[in-house]
Design a protein around this motif. Structure first.
Motif, PDB file in Angstrom:
ATOM      1  N   LEU A 221     -18.443  42.608  -5.056  1.00  0.00           N
ATOM      2  CA  LEU A 221     -19.007  42.642  -3.610  1.00  0.00           C
ATOM      3  C   LEU A 221     -18.711  44.002  -3.046  1.00  0.00           C
TER       4      LEU A 221
ATOM      5  N   GLU B 261     -21.404  46.941  -1.767  1.00  0.00           N
ATOM      6  CA  GLU B 261     -21.498  47.393  -0.387  1.00  0.00           C
ATOM      7  C   GLU B 261     -21.009  48.641  -0.231  1.00  0.00           C
TER       8      GLU B 261
ATOM      9  N   VAL C   7     -24.399  41.025  -0.484  1.00  0.00           N
ATOM     10  CA  VAL C   7     -23.775  39.714  -0.808  1.00  0.00           C
ATOM     11  C   VAL C   7     -24.582  38.804  -1.657  1.00  0.00           C
TER      12      VAL C   7
ATOM     13  N   ALA D 139     -24.493  40.052  -5.378  1.00  0.00           N
ATOM     14  CA  ALA D 139     -23.282  39.617  -5.896  1.00  0.00           C
ATOM     15  C   ALA D 139     -23.054  38.337  -6.281  1.00  0.00           C
TER      16      ALA D 139
END
Length: 99
Positions: free
Chosen positions: A10, A14, A51, A54
């Motif tokens: 994650l 990001e 999110v 992932a």
């Protein structure tokens, strides 16, 4: 609490700027592992934010293969530094869990 492979995955997603995140998703649609895995449906990929992506990766491929695939795609879109950071974090995390 130690970070899991999913946490590192994650974090890497990001870290991608929006343009590179879109390139990642595009490349992911056309990349596969050696094993017989079904690809994540295009409709789910197109709307996914980090999110959700992932989660999709781990759900479809399992943590270990999701990380391997992410490394493969990051390198394919020339995100070598981010791939190296992910790889190092995973190796460090794996070593700590064994010890």
């Amino acid at each position: 609490m130690a970070k899991t492979r999913s946490d590192h995955l994650l974090y890497s997603l990001e870290e991608l700027v929006p343009y590179d995140f879109e390139k990642f998703k595009f490349k992911l649609q056309n990349t596969s592992l050696e094993k017989e895995h079904s690809r994540i449906p295009r409709g789910q990929l197109q709307t996914a934010k980090p999110v959700k992506l992932a989660t999709l990766l781990v759900t479809h491929y399992g943590e270990e293969d999701a990380v391997r695939l992410t490394l493969q795609v990051l390198r394919a879109i020339n995100q070598h530094l981010l791939a190296e950071e992910l790889n190092s974090a995973i190796e460090t995390n794996h070593s700590c869990q064994e010890g």
